[in-house]
Structures are given as structure tokens and as C-alpha cells.
Design an enzyme around this catalytic site. Structure first.
Site, PDB file in Angstrom:
ATOM      1  N   GLU A 124       0.830  -1.210   0.000  1.00  0.00           N
ATOM      2  CA  GLU A 124       0.000   0.000   0.000  1.00  0.00           C
ATOM      3  C   GLU A 124       0.860   1.254   0.000  1.00  0.00           C
ATOM      4  O   GLU A 124       1.819   1.362   0.757  1.00  0.00           O
ATOM      5  CB  GLU A 124      -0.932   0.006   1.226  1.00  0.00           C
ATOM      6  CG  GLU A 124      -1.875  -1.187   1.293  1.00  0.00           C
ATOM      7  CD  GLU A 124      -2.888  -1.208   0.152  1.00  0.00           C
ATOM      8  OE1 GLU A 124      -3.005  -0.218  -0.589  1.00  0.00           O
ATOM      9  OE2 GLU A 124      -3.565  -2.248   0.003  1.00  0.00           O
ATOM     10  N   CYS A 155      -7.516  -0.842   8.057  1.00  0.00           N
ATOM     11  CA  CYS A 155      -6.146  -0.881   7.540  1.00  0.00           C
ATOM     12  C   CYS A 155      -5.745   0.488   7.010  1.00  0.00           C
ATOM     13  O   CYS A 155      -4.644   0.971   7.273  1.00  0.00           O
ATOM     14  CB  CYS A 155      -6.004  -1.955   6.455  1.00  0.00           C
ATOM     15  SG  CYS A 155      -6.091  -3.625   7.134  1.00  0.00           S
ATOM     16  N   HIS A 196      -1.003  -5.478   2.547  1.00  0.00           N
ATOM     17  CA  HIS A 196      -2.262  -6.215   2.583  1.00  0.00           C
ATOM     18  C   HIS A 196      -2.009  -7.641   2.102  1.00  0.00           C
ATOM     19  O   HIS A 196      -1.324  -7.844   1.091  1.00  0.00           O
ATOM     20  CB  HIS A 196      -3.300  -5.533   1.676  1.00  0.00           C
ATOM     21  CG  HIS A 196      -4.361  -4.808   2.433  1.00  0.00           C
ATOM     22  ND1 HIS A 196      -4.790  -3.543   2.080  1.00  0.00           N
ATOM     23  CD2 HIS A 196      -5.118  -5.169   3.510  1.00  0.00           C
ATOM     24  CE1 HIS A 196      -5.756  -3.170   2.926  1.00  0.00           C
ATOM     25  NE2 HIS A 196      -5.969  -4.131   3.791  1.00  0.00           N
TER      26      HIS A 196
HETATM   27  N1  PCA Z   1      -8.074  -5.971   7.263  1.00  0.00           N
HETATM   28  C1  PCA Z   1      -9.046  -4.906   7.336  1.00  0.00           C
HETATM   29  C2  PCA Z   1      -8.992  -4.405   8.749  1.00  0.00           C
HETATM   30  C3  PCA Z   1      -8.219  -5.408   9.517  1.00  0.00           C
HETATM   31  C4  PCA Z   1      -7.603  -6.289   8.494  1.00  0.00           C
HETATM   32  O1  PCA Z   1      -6.788  -7.200   8.710  1.00  0.00           O
HETATM   33  C5  PCA Z   1      -8.839  -3.845   6.267  1.00  0.00           C
HETATM   34  O2  PCA Z   1      -8.381  -4.189   5.161  1.00  0.00           O
HETATM   35  O3  PCA Z   1      -9.108  -2.673   6.497  1.00  0.00           O
END
Ligand code: PCA
Length: 221
Positions: free
Chosen positions: A80, A143, A167
Site C-alpha cells: 500500500e 487498515c 495487505h
Molecule cells: N483488514 C481490514 C482491517 C483489519 C484487516 O486485517 C482492512 O483491510 O481494512
């Protein structure tokens, strides 16, 4: 004081596992790329996230931060590049709190970019045979809030530690459980936990290496 802080998130959305939580626990207390790693698990809660992050930063004062989260349905490791000042999740967090069109920090900057060498990490992952891509949106759930709040806290402390967010896809076991529970198998990509853990280590190694290179260049000039 830790060299590297790795954060993961607890399970959410009715799931009982989160690969990011498992990796954060697994790397805690290990040494990666010559750096001592502390792993912390963050709450999927808008009300509690900022305090948990602040505490993790205060207690570890890291020189590198790699945060992890699950992006269910994603097919590869996603690096990200941006956290935006927006919380929008009508389905609610783990406290049942919903958010619509809300600023994470009212009046705050529109976005904070992550500062890991994402391109170099991407190349390292691909060279290691790990499917990965750069991403310009981490969504508007927790996130994204983690990226935005980390960027904001580091800016407020004038702490120059590079930070980033990765991610991760589902683990194969999660997809198997989802499909047995009746979820549509389309768009249910997964990746073995060991490969995602290796991707995390490679990100840390690459970031620490480029940190050293930057420090050496600065001391020469
Ligand atoms: N994924 C979520 C929140 C916590 C996680 O592991 C997200 O992509 O926002």
C-alpha cells in the site's frame, strides 16, 4: 527499544483467523535482516486503534514499521502506498461501530503516503517468486486508518522511521472454510501463510538495507 515494529490485526467480519495476526505473533522476538523485531496485534476498532498504535510506537520506538492486514479476496501481496483521511464502513468494526463519510482526523491532511521503499520491495518479492503488486488504495476501513494514523503520529513526533503497510490474501484454510460454509468460490484467492511470512521478512530486509544505504550516503555527503 526495537529495531522493527510489525503490526497485524485481529480477526474481523465473523472470521476466526487473520494471517496478519499470525505473522505479527510469529515474528515477535525474532531477528530479521539484522533487526530485532517486536510484533503487536491491533484491534479492528476505530475507537481503540489510535491508542493501541500510540502505545506500540511509544514502547518500541522502532526505526522501521511494517504493518500488515488481511484483504479478503485479494490474489497477491499488496504494497500500500497511501492512507487517506476517510473512514467509511457501513458494515461496522469489531465493536459494532459503523462509519459513513467520516474524517479520521477532522481538519487533518487528506492523506499520508507510506515511506517504505515499496518499489524495491516489490522487485524483491517478484524476484523471490512471490506474486505482489503496488496499490494506491487500502480502502476506507481499519487498515487504511492504520496507515493514516501511523503517518500522522510519526509526523507529530518528527520521527523519521520509514513505515509501510502490506495487505495479505486469505490463507488457503480460510478459503476452504468459507467455501464449505457456502461462499461463492469465485474471487476467493489465497496464499500459504509461510509465503506471506517470507514476503514480510523480505520487506523488512529490503527496507533495512535501503535504510543503511541512505545513512551511508548521507554520512559521505
Ligand atoms: N483488514 C481490514 C482491517 C483489519 C484487516 O486485517 C482492512 O483491510 O481494512
Amino acid at each position: 527499544m526495537a529495531d522493527v515494529l510489525v503490526t497485524g490485526f485481529e480477526p474481523f467480519g465473523g472470521g476466526d483467523r487473520n494471517p496478519s495476526q499470525e505473522i505479527a505473533r510469529a515474528v515477535d522476538g525474532t531477528s530479521v535482516g539484522g533487526g530485532q523485531v517486536t510484533g503487536r496485534v491491533l484491534p479492528v476498532s476505530m475507537r481503540r486503534l489510535a491508542d493501541a498504535l500510540r502505545q506500540a510506537l511509544d514502547e518500541t520506538r522502532p526505526r522501521l514499521i511494517v504493518s500488515l492486514g488481511l484483504a479478503g479476496g485479494e490474489s497477491m501481496v499488496r504494497l500500500e502506498r497511501l492512507g487517506v483521511n476517510l473512514a467509511d464502513f457501513p458494515f461496522g468494526d469489531n465493536d459494532g461501530r459503523k462509519s459513513l463519510d467520516e474524517a479520521i482526523a477532522p481538519g487533518g491532511p487528506a492523506a499520508f503516503p507510506t515511506t517504505l521503499p515499496n518499489r524495491a520491495i516489490l522487485n524483491a518479492l517478484l524476484a523471490a517468486g512471490i506474486p505482489a503488486r503496488l496499490s494506491d488504495t487500502a480502502g476506507t476501513y481499519l487498515c487504511n486508518a492504520c496507515i493514516y494514523l501511523t503517518g500522522k503520529m510519526l509526523a507529530e513526533r518528527a520521527a523519521g522511521a520509514p513505515f509501510g503497510f502490506i495487505h495479505l490474501p486469505y490463507m488457503p484454510e480460510q478459503v476452504a472454510a468459507l467455501v464449505s460454509a457456502g461462499s461463492q468460490p469465485e474471487q476467493m484467492a489465497s496464499m500459504p501463510l509461510a509465503l506471506m511470512a517470507r514476503a514480510t521478512e523480505l520487506a523488512i530486509e529490503t527496507a533495512l538495507q535501503s535504510n543503511v544505504t541512505i545513512a551511508r550516503a548521507a554520512s559521505r555527503s
